[in-house]
Design a protein around this motif. Structure first.
Motif, PDB file in Angstrom:
ATOM      1  N   LEU A 148       0.835  -1.204   0.000  1.00 22.05           N
ATOM      2  CA  LEU A 148       0.000   0.000   0.000  1.00 22.05           C
ATOM      3  C   LEU A 148       0.869   1.253   0.000  1.00 22.05           C
ATOM      4  O   LEU A 148       0.541   2.258  -0.644  1.00 22.05           O
ATOM      5  N   TRP A 149       1.986   1.193   0.695  1.00 22.31           N
ATOM      6  CA  TRP A 149       2.948   2.293   0.704  1.00 22.31           C
ATOM      7  C   TRP A 149       3.423   2.578  -0.722  1.00 22.31           C
ATOM      8  O   TRP A 149       3.524   3.741  -1.142  1.00 22.31           O
ATOM      9  N   GLY A 150       3.686   1.516  -1.482  1.00 23.24           N
ATOM     10  CA  GLY A 150       4.124   1.689  -2.867  1.00 23.24           C
ATOM     11  C   GLY A 150       3.075   2.379  -3.718  1.00 23.24           C
ATOM     12  O   GLY A 150       3.388   3.277  -4.508  1.00 23.24           O
ATOM     13  N   LEU A 151       1.801   1.969  -3.573  1.00 21.80           N
ATOM     14  CA  LEU A 151       0.725   2.619  -4.319  1.00 21.80           C
ATOM     15  C   LEU A 151       0.646   4.102  -3.965  1.00 21.80           C
ATOM     16  O   LEU A 151       0.503   4.962  -4.845  1.00 21.80           O
ATOM     17  N   LEU A 152       0.760   4.404  -2.679  1.00 18.89           N
ATOM     18  CA  LEU A 152       0.661   5.796  -2.227  1.00 18.89           C
ATOM     19  C   LEU A 152       1.844   6.630  -2.716  1.00 18.89           C
ATOM     20  O   LEU A 152       1.679   7.813  -3.042  1.00 18.89           O
ATOM     21  N   LEU A 153       3.017   6.031  -2.799  1.00 19.06           N
ATOM     22  CA  LEU A 153       4.149   6.752  -3.374  1.00 19.06           C
ATOM     23  C   LEU A 153       3.887   7.070  -4.848  1.00 19.06           C
ATOM     24  O   LEU A 153       4.275   8.135  -5.346  1.00 19.06           O
ATOM     25  N   GLY A 154       3.221   6.133  -5.545  1.00 20.36           N
ATOM     26  CA  GLY A 154       2.840   6.402  -6.927  1.00 20.36           C
ATOM     27  C   GLY A 154       1.844   7.552  -7.030  1.00 20.36           C
ATOM     28  O   GLY A 154       1.944   8.417  -7.904  1.00 20.36           O
ATOM     29  N   LEU A 155       0.881   7.571  -6.103  1.00 26.33           N
ATOM     30  CA  LEU A 155      -0.079   8.681  -6.064  1.00 26.33           C
ATOM     31  C   LEU A 155       0.638   9.993  -5.767  1.00 26.33           C
ATOM     32  O   LEU A 155       0.350  11.027  -6.382  1.00 26.33           O
ATOM     33  N   ARG A 156       1.570   9.949  -4.803  1.00 19.46           N
ATOM     34  CA  ARG A 156       2.326  11.172  -4.493  1.00 19.46           C
ATOM     35  C   ARG A 156       3.138  11.621  -5.702  1.00 19.46           C
ATOM     36  O   ARG A 156       3.235  12.828  -5.994  1.00 19.46           O
ATOM     37  N   GLY A 157       3.727  10.664  -6.417  1.00 22.22           N
ATOM     38  CA  GLY A 157       4.488  11.004  -7.614  1.00 22.22           C
ATOM     39  C   GLY A 157       3.626  11.697  -8.655  1.00 22.22           C
ATOM     40  O   GLY A 157       4.060  12.654  -9.313  1.00 22.22           O
ATOM     41  N   ALA A 158       2.381  11.225  -8.802  1.00 27.09           N
ATOM     42  CA  ALA A 158       1.463  11.862  -9.752  1.00 27.09           C
ATOM     43  C   ALA A 158       1.141  13.287  -9.321  1.00 27.09           C
ATOM     44  O   ALA A 158       1.048  14.195 -10.156  1.00 27.09           O
TER      45      ALA A 158
END
Length: 322
Positions: A148-158
Motif C-alpha cells: 500500500l505504501w508503494g501505491l501511495l508513493l505512486g499517487l504522491r508522484g502523480a
C-alpha cells in the motif's frame, strides 16, 4: 478476484452468503455483502453493488459491527466515484475515515486515504491529494504496509508531477516501483499508469524548451501506458480504474504548448508520418496507399484550402488504375 476471474469469485461469494445466512452470523454476513458489492462494481453492475452496500450497512448496524459499517461506507464511496458523483464519494470516505480512526484501524485508514487521494487527483485538486497521500504514507511507513505504501508513493508522484516537480516525482516513482515489485499485478499497473503524469510533466518541460520531438515522445510514452495495460487487471481493480481515468483526463486536457495546434494535423512532406492534435506520432512506412492519399490531401490544401477533393481523385491517387 486478483487473478481476474470475477465471475468465479462472485459465485464463490454467493455460496458463502448462503452458508452465513444459515449460520445467522451477522458480522460475517455484513462482510460478505461488502465483498459481493465490490465484485458487482468490478463487473460493471453499480445498482447491484449499491444493494449489497445497503444490506451490509443494515446488518452491520444491527450487529453493532463498526468495522463493517466503515467498509460499507467505503464501498458506497467507490460506487459514487465510479458514477462520477465525487462529492458524495468524498462524504462517504470521510465518514469511513472517522470510524477507522475511532477504532484505531490504521490499515483501513491508510487504504481509505489512498482512495480519497485518487478521488482528489481525479477532480484535479493536487493540494488536497498531496496532503492525504502524506498522511497515508506516514501510516504505512509506521506500520509496515509495504504494498500500500508503494501505491501511495505512486499517487504522491502523480501529485508532484502535476505540480511540475519532476525530480521529486522521479524519486517517488522509483521508490514506488521497488515497493510494489512483489505485489499483485493490479498495484503494479496502477503505479505504472500514475507514472503517466511524469511523462506529461516531462513533455511540458520539453515544450517549454522548444523541443517538439521530445515533447511528442513523452506524450507517446503516456499513451503507451494506456495501450499496454491488461484490461482484465483494470476490470478487477478500483485503484487501476481510478489511475486510468486520471491519466486519460490529463491527456485530454489541452496543454499550453498544444493549444495552437489543437485542430491541426502535422504531416511530413511525403505523407509518411503525421502527428495528431493530441501529440501522437503515427508512422505509415509499411503502407502504400495511405501516404499517397495523405500527400494528395496536403498538396490540395495548399493550392485550394477549404475545398474538398473529389472521391474519384482520391481513388486515382491512392489506387491508380484500380
Amino acid at each position: 478476484k486478483h487473478q481476474g476471474r470475477l465471475e468465479e469469485a462472485l459465485g464463490r461469494a454467493q455460496e458463502a452468503r448462503i452458508r452465513l445466512h444459515r449460520a445467522d452470523d451477522q458480522d460475517q454476513r455484513a462482510a460478505i455483502e461488502v465483498t459481493l458489492g465490490r465484485l458487482a462494481l468490478d463487473l460493471g453492475q453499480p445498482e447491484a453493488a449499491e444493494a449489497h452496500a445497503e444490506e451490509a450497512e443494515r446488518l452491520a448496524a444491527e450487529a453493532g459491527a463498526r468495522p463493517f459499517s466503515a467498509k460499507a461506507l467505503v464501498l458506497r464511496g467507490t460506487i459514487e466515484q465510479e458514477r462520477g458523483q465525487r462529492t458524495r464519494a468524498r462524504v462517504c470516505f470521510e465518514q469511513a475515515l472517522a470510524l477507522h480512526r475511532a477504532m484505531g484501524d490504521r490499515y483501513q485508514e491508510a487504504l481509505t486515504l489512498s482512495l480519497s487521494t485518487g478521488l482528489y487527483l481525479e477532480t484535479d485538486r493536487p493540494v488536497e491529494a498531496g496532503a492525504l497521500a502524506a498522511r497515508a504514507i506516514e501510516l504505512c511507513s509506521a506500520h509496515g504496509y509495504t504494498a500500500l505504501w508503494g501505491l501511495l508513493l505512486g499517487l504522491r508522484g502523480a501529485v508532484e508531477a502535476s505540480r511540475g516537480d519532476v525530480e521529486a516525482a522521479l524519486a517517488s516513482f522509483g521508490s514506488a516501483e521497488t515497493a510494489v515489485a512483489g505485489a499483485d499485478a493490479a498495484l503494479r499497473a496502477a503505479v505504472d499508469l500514475h507514472r503517466g503524469a511524469l511523462d506529461l510533466a516531462l513533455a511540458r518541460r520539453h515544450a517549454a524548451g522548444g523541443d517538439v520531438e521530445r515533447e511528442a515522445r513523452q506524450r507517446e510514452a503516456a499513451h503507451a501506458r494506456l495501450a499496454r495495460i491488461d484490461r482484465s487487471v483494470v476490470r478487477a481493480s478500483q485503484e487501476c480504474r481510478v489511475a486510468e481515468r486520471v491519466l486519460r483526463g490529463a491527456l485530454s486536457a489541452v496543454e499550453p504548448s498544444a493549444t495552437a495546434r489543437a485542430r491541426e494535423l502535422a504531416v511530413t512532406e511525403d505523407g509518411r508520418v503525421f502527428r495528431t492534435p493530441e501529440g501522437r506520432t503515427v508512422r505509415l512506412a509499411r503502407h502504400r496507399a495511405i501516404p499517397r492519399v495523405l500527400k494528395k490531401l496536403l498538396d490540395h490544401r495548399r493550392g485550394a484550402p477549404g475545398d474538398p477533393l473529389s472521391f474519384d481523385a482520391l481513388l486515382e491517387c491512392g489506387w491508380p488504375g484500380e
